[in-house]
Design a protein around this motif. Structure first.
Motif, PDB file in Angstrom:
ATOM      1  N   THR A  27      -7.257 -39.616  61.084  1.00 57.64           N
ATOM      2  CA  THR A  27      -7.787 -38.399  60.470  1.00 57.64           C
ATOM      3  C   THR A  27      -8.093 -38.579  58.993  1.00 57.64           C
ATOM      4  N   PRO A  28      -7.196 -39.160  58.176  1.00 62.96           N
ATOM      5  CA  PRO A  28      -7.541 -39.367  56.760  1.00 62.96           C
ATOM      6  C   PRO A  28      -8.805 -40.194  56.568  1.00 62.96           C
ATOM      7  N   GLU A  29      -9.024 -41.179  57.415  1.00 61.08           N
ATOM      8  CA  GLU A  29     -10.236 -41.993  57.306  1.00 61.08           C
ATOM      9  C   GLU A  29     -11.480 -41.169  57.605  1.00 61.08           C
ATOM     10  N   ILE A  30     -11.391 -40.286  58.590  1.00 61.64           N
ATOM     11  CA  ILE A  30     -12.543 -39.436  58.933  1.00 61.64           C
ATOM     12  C   ILE A  30     -12.824 -38.447  57.810  1.00 61.64           C
ATOM     13  N   ILE A  31     -11.781 -37.848  57.254  1.00 63.23           N
ATOM     14  CA  ILE A  31     -11.960 -36.901  56.153  1.00 63.23           C
ATOM     15  C   ILE A  31     -12.571 -37.601  54.946  1.00 63.23           C
ATOM     16  N   GLN A  32     -12.059 -38.786  54.618  1.00 71.42           N
ATOM     17  CA  GLN A  32     -12.583 -39.515  53.468  1.00 71.42           C
ATOM     18  C   GLN A  32     -14.062 -39.852  53.655  1.00 71.42           C
ATOM     19  N   SER A  33     -14.454 -40.152  54.863  1.00 72.24           N
ATOM     20  CA  SER A  33     -15.841 -40.534  55.124  1.00 72.24           C
ATOM     21  C   SER A  33     -16.805 -39.360  54.967  1.00 72.24           C
ATOM     22  N   SER A  34     -16.298 -38.128  54.997  1.00 72.16           N
ATOM     23  CA  SER A  34     -17.168 -36.955  54.844  1.00 72.16           C
ATOM     24  C   SER A  34     -17.591 -36.738  53.398  1.00 72.16           C
ATOM     25  N   LEU A  35     -16.956 -37.424  52.451  1.00 73.37           N
ATOM     26  CA  LEU A  35     -17.340 -37.312  51.042  1.00 73.37           C
ATOM     27  C   LEU A  35     -18.556 -38.198  50.801  1.00 73.37           C
ATOM     28  N   CYS A  36     -19.623 -37.836  51.469  1.00 71.61           N
ATOM     29  CA  CYS A  36     -20.821 -38.673  51.555  1.00 71.61           C
ATOM     30  C   CYS A  36     -22.020 -37.865  51.058  1.00 71.61           C
ATOM     31  N   PHE A  37     -22.465 -38.138  49.828  1.00 74.78           N
ATOM     32  CA  PHE A  37     -23.545 -37.358  49.241  1.00 74.78           C
ATOM     33  C   PHE A  37     -24.865 -37.569  49.989  1.00 74.78           C
ATOM     34  N   ASP A  38     -25.104 -38.764  50.466  1.00 76.37           N
ATOM     35  CA  ASP A  38     -26.320 -39.021  51.222  1.00 76.37           C
ATOM     36  C   ASP A  38     -26.326 -38.230  52.525  1.00 76.37           C
ATOM     37  N   CYS A  39     -25.157 -38.101  53.141  1.00 81.25           N
ATOM     38  CA  CYS A  39     -25.060 -37.358  54.403  1.00 81.25           C
ATOM     39  C   CYS A  39     -25.290 -35.864  54.193  1.00 81.25           C
ATOM     40  N   ILE A  40     -24.822 -35.332  53.066  1.00 87.17           N
ATOM     41  CA  ILE A  40     -24.950 -33.894  52.793  1.00 87.17           C
ATOM     42  C   ILE A  40     -26.414 -33.494  52.647  1.00 87.17           C
ATOM     43  N   ASP A  41     -27.183 -34.285  51.916  1.00 87.60           N
ATOM     44  CA  ASP A  41     -28.620 -34.062  51.755  1.00 87.60           C
ATOM     45  C   ASP A  41     -28.908 -32.630  51.297  1.00 87.60           C
ATOM     46  N   TYR A  42     -28.287 -32.236  50.196  1.00 90.79           N
ATOM     47  CA  TYR A  42     -28.401 -30.862  49.681  1.00 90.79           C
ATOM     48  C   TYR A  42     -29.709 -30.699  48.920  1.00 90.79           C
ATOM     49  N   ASN A  43     -30.443 -29.621  49.237  1.00 87.75           N
ATOM     50  CA  ASN A  43     -31.705 -29.337  48.549  1.00 87.75           C
ATOM     51  C   ASN A  43     -31.909 -27.833  48.396  1.00 87.75           C
ATOM     52  N   ILE A  44     -32.444 -27.424  47.246  1.00 84.79           N
ATOM     53  CA  ILE A  44     -32.935 -26.055  47.061  1.00 84.79           C
ATOM     54  C   ILE A  44     -34.383 -26.057  47.521  1.00 84.79           C
ATOM     55  N   ILE A  45     -34.679 -25.260  48.536  1.00 83.27           N
ATOM     56  CA  ILE A  45     -35.995 -25.354  49.179  1.00 83.27           C
ATOM     57  C   ILE A  45     -36.852 -24.110  49.014  1.00 83.27           C
ATOM     58  N   GLY A  46     -36.320 -23.029  48.439  1.00 83.89           N
ATOM     59  CA  GLY A  46     -37.104 -21.816  48.310  1.00 83.89           C
ATOM     60  C   GLY A  46     -36.273 -20.648  47.835  1.00 83.89           C
ATOM     61  N   ALA A  47     -36.658 -19.451  48.269  1.00 86.45           N
ATOM     62  CA  ALA A  47     -35.964 -18.248  47.834  1.00 86.45           C
ATOM     63  C   ALA A  47     -36.061 -17.165  48.901  1.00 86.45           C
ATOM     64  N   CYS A  48     -35.163 -16.200  48.815  1.00 88.99           N
ATOM     65  CA  CYS A  48     -35.160 -15.048  49.714  1.00 88.99           C
ATOM     66  C   CYS A  48     -35.257 -13.773  48.879  1.00 88.99           C
ATOM     67  N   LEU A  49     -35.957 -12.800  49.401  1.00 95.24           N
ATOM     68  CA  LEU A  49     -36.096 -11.506  48.741  1.00 95.24           C
ATOM     69  C   LEU A  49     -35.406 -10.439  49.577  1.00 95.24           C
ATOM     70  N   TRP A  50     -34.463  -9.738  48.947  1.00 94.97           N
ATOM     71  CA  TRP A  50     -33.652  -8.725  49.624  1.00 94.97           C
ATOM     72  C   TRP A  50     -33.965  -7.341  49.083  1.00 94.97           C
ATOM     73  N   MET A  51     -33.802  -6.331  49.919  1.00 95.05           N
ATOM     74  CA  MET A  51     -34.005  -4.948  49.498  1.00 95.05           C
ATOM     75  C   MET A  51     -32.791  -4.121  49.878  1.00 95.05           C
ATOM     76  N   THR A  52     -32.374  -3.260  48.956  1.00 91.53           N
ATOM     77  CA  THR A  52     -31.285  -2.316  49.201  1.00 91.53           C
ATOM     78  C   THR A  52     -31.776  -0.920  48.856  1.00 91.53           C
ATOM     79  N   CYS A  53     -31.620   0.003  49.797  1.00 94.06           N
ATOM     80  CA  CYS A  53     -32.084   1.370  49.598  1.00 94.06           C
ATOM     81  C   CYS A  53     -30.917   2.346  49.636  1.00 94.06           C
ATOM     82  N   THR A  54     -30.954   3.307  48.741  1.00 96.15           N
ATOM     83  CA  THR A  54     -29.958   4.383  48.656  1.00 96.15           C
ATOM     84  C   THR A  54     -30.713   5.701  48.558  1.00 96.15           C
TER      85      THR A  54
END
Length: 314
Positions: A27-54
């Motif tokens: 288990t420790p080996e599997i957890i350690q292997s998840s600290l993988c920046f290439d695997c995460i592949d994090y990207n900001i790809i756009g935006a969302c527009l929300w509406m709230t009505c009262t």
């Protein structure tokens, strides 16, 4: 047939009397292997527009739309039933009266194929254990998404899915099982029928194909198999990946055993059809055991209103 609690309880009881083999990965080996920046592949790809009505009017707010992978599961492919490679979960998939053998000891497959290249692989799909450490790392990027996987949850244990994994029922009645040109994972082989037997002489390809088949089942609902679906539902501002398939680029595989690699790739990651040598030779395990972390791509944005009225970015 989705795995019931009684079936899980039975496997626990059987496991208490089952002898486990020396583990290939911990288990420790599997957890350690998840600290993988290439695997995460994090990207900001756009935006969302929300509406709230009262009662006094409506307002809008925006939030960023992100895309990143999550390590949903650990996939293990191994020959001998009852000898899983992950120490903490080997007891979950013991031998039982209907699933005792494994590896290449079977001279005849359920389809009555006598062939030297016919092999059998057990496969376990377990929820990835790195939830806490992984999200701590991922939060450094900014907004992050959560997946449906539960750590250490057995989503698929081939030793319990005896009819489906050993006798290819009901897949043998699917037309895809009789079409050699359809549903093929590169040079690994055909997905259907989704069982543990394959006519594939290459040990790595045979093991990888078996793992792919099990993930193919697990990421779908209402399959007539013994399993627990690992499926997330779409909702406003949250777009989970589609099921594992040959044309789905949202699933990437990170090798953990026999050799750990700090990157993940969509299969097949090598086109070896015209290569002279064997590019998969350095991936072959001496003991026939293989372990991968299965990363899947999620898209979404932080909720900042009652209604999602628009979004952009893929």
């Amino acid at each position: 047939m989705v795995m019931k609690r009684s079936v899980l309880a039975l496997s626990l009881v059987c496991a208490l009397s089952s002898a486990s083999s020396v583990a290939a990965i911990t288990t420790p080996e599997i957890i350690q292997s998840s600290l993988c920046f290439d695997c995460i592949d994090y990207n900001i790809i756009g935006a969302c527009l929300w509406m709230t009505c009262t009662p006094i009017g409506c307002s809008t707010a925006t939030s960023i739309k992100v895309k990143h992978r999550l390590p949903d599961m650990v996939a293990m492919s191994y020959p001998e039933t009852g000898h899983g490679p992950w120490a903490a979960t080997a007891w979950m998939s013991p031998k039982n009266p209907l699933a005792q053998g494994g590896g290449n000891s079977h001279g005849r497959s359920p389809q009555l194929l006598d062939h030297a290249s016919v092999s059998f692989q057990n496969v376990d799909i377990i929820g990835h254990p790195a939830e806490g450490s992984f999200f701590k790392l991922l939060s450094t990027f900014g907004y992050v998404l959560e997946g449906p996987a539960k750590p250490f949850m057995p989503y698929f244990l081939s030793s319990l899915d005896v009819v489906g994994w050993r006798f290819n029922i009901p897949d043998i009645f699917n037309s895809a099982s009789w079409n050699p040109l359809k549903n093929k994972v590169g040079t690994f082989g055909n997905i259907y029928p989704r069982g543990g037997f394959s006519v594939q002489p290459h040990p790595y390809k045979s093991a990888a194909l078996a793992a792919f088949k099990a993930a193919h089942i697990t990421t779908r609902e209402n399959m007539s198999r013994v399993y627990q679906p690992l499926v997330a539902k779409s909702k406003p501002g949250y777009w989970p990946p589609s099921p594992v398939d040959i044309d789905n680029k949202e699933t990437a595989w990170q090798p953990l055993y026999p050799k750990k690699v700090m990157k993940a790739a969509v299969w097949p990651d090598i086109d070896d059809r015209l290569q002279m040598g064997d590019p998969y030779a350095n991936r072959i395990s001496d003991n026939g055991q293989y372990v991968w972390a299965v990363w899947r791509t999620y898209r979404g944005c932080e909720r900042k209103g009652q209604t999602l009225i628009a979004h952009f970015g893929q």
